[in-house]
Scaffold this motif. Structure first.
Motif, short mmCIF file in Angstrom:
data_model
loop_
_atom_site.label_atom_id
_atom_site.label_comp_id
_atom_site.label_asym_id
_atom_site.label_seq_id
_atom_site.Cartn_x
_atom_site.Cartn_y
_atom_site.Cartn_z
N VAL A 26 2.62 68.67 18.95
CA VAL A 26 1.24 68.37 19.36
C VAL A 26 1.16 66.92 19.86
O VAL A 26 1.98 66.07 19.51
N LEU A 27 0.16 66.71 20.69
CA LEU A 27 -0.01 65.41 21.33
C LEU A 27 -1.50 65.14 21.44
O LEU A 27 -2.25 65.98 21.95
N GLY A 28 -1.94 64.00 20.91
CA GLY A 28 -3.34 63.63 21.05
C GLY A 28 -3.48 62.83 22.33
O GLY A 28 -2.77 61.85 22.54
N VAL A 51 -6.48 67.50 21.96
CA VAL A 51 -5.18 67.66 21.30
C VAL A 51 -4.48 68.82 21.98
O VAL A 51 -5.04 69.92 22.08
N GLU A 52 -3.31 68.57 22.52
CA GLU A 52 -2.55 69.61 23.21
C GLU A 52 -1.46 70.12 22.29
O GLU A 52 -0.87 69.36 21.52
N GLY A 66 -6.55 63.01 12.11
CA GLY A 66 -7.24 62.11 13.02
C GLY A 66 -7.07 62.47 14.48
O GLY A 66 -7.82 62.00 15.33
N GLY A 67 -6.06 63.27 14.79
CA GLY A 67 -5.91 63.78 16.16
C GLY A 67 -5.42 62.76 17.17
O GLY A 67 -5.48 63.00 18.38
N ALA A 68 -4.92 61.61 16.71
CA ALA A 68 -4.38 60.62 17.66
C ALA A 68 -2.87 60.50 17.45
O ALA A 68 -2.38 60.66 16.33
N GLY A 69 -2.15 60.23 18.53
CA GLY A 69 -0.70 60.11 18.44
C GLY A 69 -0.01 61.42 18.75
O GLY A 69 -0.47 62.17 19.62
N PHE A 70 1.05 61.71 18.05
CA PHE A 70 1.82 62.92 18.30
C PHE A 70 2.42 63.39 16.99
O PHE A 70 2.47 62.63 16.02
N ALA A 71 2.90 64.63 16.96
CA ALA A 71 3.52 65.14 15.73
C ALA A 71 4.20 66.47 16.01
O ALA A 71 4.01 67.08 17.07
N ARG A 72 5.00 66.88 15.05
CA ARG A 72 5.55 68.25 15.08
C ARG A 72 5.01 68.96 13.85
O ARG A 72 5.12 68.43 12.73
N VAL A 73 4.41 70.12 14.06
CA VAL A 73 3.81 70.86 12.96
C VAL A 73 4.71 72.06 12.65
O VAL A 73 5.05 72.83 13.54
N SER A 132 10.78 64.64 29.32
CA SER A 132 10.78 63.60 28.29
C SER A 132 10.16 62.28 28.77
O SER A 132 9.42 61.63 28.02
N GLY A 133 10.43 61.88 30.02
CA GLY A 133 9.87 60.62 30.54
C GLY A 133 8.35 60.67 30.54
O GLY A 133 7.67 59.73 30.10
N LYS A 134 7.78 61.79 31.01
CA LYS A 134 6.31 61.92 31.06
C LYS A 134 5.73 61.99 29.65
O LYS A 134 4.64 61.48 29.38
N LEU A 135 6.47 62.63 28.75
CA LEU A 135 6.03 62.73 27.35
C LEU A 135 5.91 61.32 26.75
O LEU A 135 4.88 60.97 26.15
N LEU A 136 6.93 60.50 26.96
CA LEU A 136 6.90 59.14 26.40
C LEU A 136 5.80 58.32 27.06
O LEU A 136 5.10 57.54 26.40
N ASP A 137 5.60 58.50 28.38
CA ASP A 137 4.50 57.80 29.07
C ASP A 137 3.16 58.16 28.44
O ASP A 137 2.31 57.29 28.21
N ALA A 138 2.97 59.47 28.17
CA ALA A 138 1.70 59.93 27.60
C ALA A 138 1.50 59.31 26.21
O ALA A 138 0.40 58.87 25.86
#
Ligand SMILES: Nc1ncnc2c1ncn2[C@@H]1O[C@H](COP(=O)(O)OP(=O)(O)O)[C@@H](O)[C@H]1O
Ligand SMILES: [Mg+2]
Length: 337
Positions: free
Chosen positions: A207-209, A214-215, A268-275, A314-320
């Motif tokens: 997931v990505l806030g 949240v995506e 909190g829905g901010a940042g990123f995570a693996r669920v 991966s590059g776009k993921l890190l940019d986001a």
């Protein structure tokens, strides 16, 4: 962007963090960012390219100093797993110092790190959980074992605040259970004992806030090369397989995405995570297991791979991740009364 990538750290997951840190540094460099390689040693010392680094506290934001030179950066990317990194302590330092920091902020990081607190919030939000019992260290281990054996005879015993399967055991019967409680207690006085699912399928969603939204990625499945996904299966053996996307009925996949977003919003829905979820292979029932707020970032890690499969390289993921960290106001910067 000038990104300070922090890896290593003081936790039992230090070695994993070093591998993840190397991957993040390379991926950031490939995406055109300039990278500062900061390591935290097992004793808590900070270095920048092997030179001692010190924090100069003063006017906010605080400065970092390496051999008398100020180290300038735009954002910090902590790639630290476990205590003193993933548990809100490092995030709290960044908030106090006024440094923008990638990932889930203080409260969510601390909550996700503690399996007991996360389970209480998840239960309150209606997420399905396997039955468990808990001791904060004040419950006699024999009493804890009695309570746990009422759930079933095969159990998983876990330190509440660890990761990477460190200190976790599968126990069958009372004797194994008592030793497993001892092992877990060596890592944390807070211990959970949970009913074991026989031959579970391990399903994970990234997931990505992104500010308001949240995506969730497609779900992936890990097929461990051994009985369960222990520390060796995670990091020493390459016989675990990733199946991306996981072979699941569409409704299950959609439901997992929804549950992953719900769990992330609890933090909190901010940042990123693996669920992470466990799925009963016989009944198809899904159980929420945990949120990893700094998941593994290695060449074989699920978190980036799930995003790649969902259309985010991966590059776009890190940019986001970096843009979201910079756009988010620091908690302490709200207007004074
Ligand atoms: N209740 C359970 N039933 C069956 N397997 C489990 C259960 N809980 C954990 N496991 C196994 O143990 C692994 C590690 O447990 P987990 O709760 O994810 O801890 P960690 O935070 O260390 O990753 C899981 O990936 C899974 O293989
Ligand atoms: Mg896990």
């Amino acid at each position: 962007m000038k990104v300070l990538v922090v890896s290593g750290g003081r936790s039992a997951e230090r070695d994993v963090s070093l591998v993840s840190g190397a991957w993040v540094r390379q991926a950031l460099a490939d995406a055109g960012h300039s990278v500062l390689d900061v390591r935290i040693g097992p004793g808590g010392d900070w270095t920048l390219c092997a030179e001692p680094l010190s924090i100069r506290a003063g006017e906010c934001p605080w400065k970092l100093d390496c051999s008398g030179q100020e180290v300038a950066f735009d954002v910090i990317f902590p790639v630290l797993h476990g205590p003193f990194g993933e548990d809100g302590t490092f995030q709290g330092l960044c908030e106090t110092a006024g440094w923008p920091c990638a990932g889930v902020p203080v409260l969510g990081s601390a909550v996700a790190m503690d399996k007991q607190t996360m389970r209480l919030l998840a239960r309150d939000a209606g997420l399905p959980l396997l039955p468990w019992v808990f001791s904060d260290g004040s419950v006699d281990r024999s009493l804890l074992a009695d309570q746990a054996l009422q759930l079933g005879s095969t159990l998983f015993v876990k330190p509440s605040r660890m990761g990477s399967s460190v200190g976790i055991s599968r126990a069958v019967g009372r004797d194994e259970l008592l030793s497993a409680i001892d092992v877990a207690s060596r890592y944390d006085s807070r211990v959970i004992v949970e009913l074991a699912l026989e031959a579970p399928r391990e399903i994970e969603v990234s997931v990505l806030g992104t500010g308001e939204r949240v995506e969730a990625s497609v779900p992936g499945e890990i097929v461990p090369g051994r009985e369960w996904y222990d520390y060796s299966a995670k990091y020493h053996c390459d016989d675990s397989r990733l199946i991306i996307p996981a072979d699941l009925p569409e409704t299950t996949a959609l439901n997992l995405g929804l549950m992953a977003r719900t769990a992330f919003r609890l933090l909190g829905g901010a940042g990123f995570a693996r669920v992470d979820f466990l799925l009963d292979g016989t009944t198809g029932e899904v159980f929420f297991n945990e949120v990893n707020t700094i998941p593994g970032f290695t060449a074989i890690s699920m978190f980036p791979k799930l995003w790649n499969a969902s259309g985010l390289p991966s590059g776009k993921l890190l940019d986001a991740i970096l843009s979201e960290a910079l756009a988010r106001p620091l908690t302490g910067t709200a207007a004074r009364p």
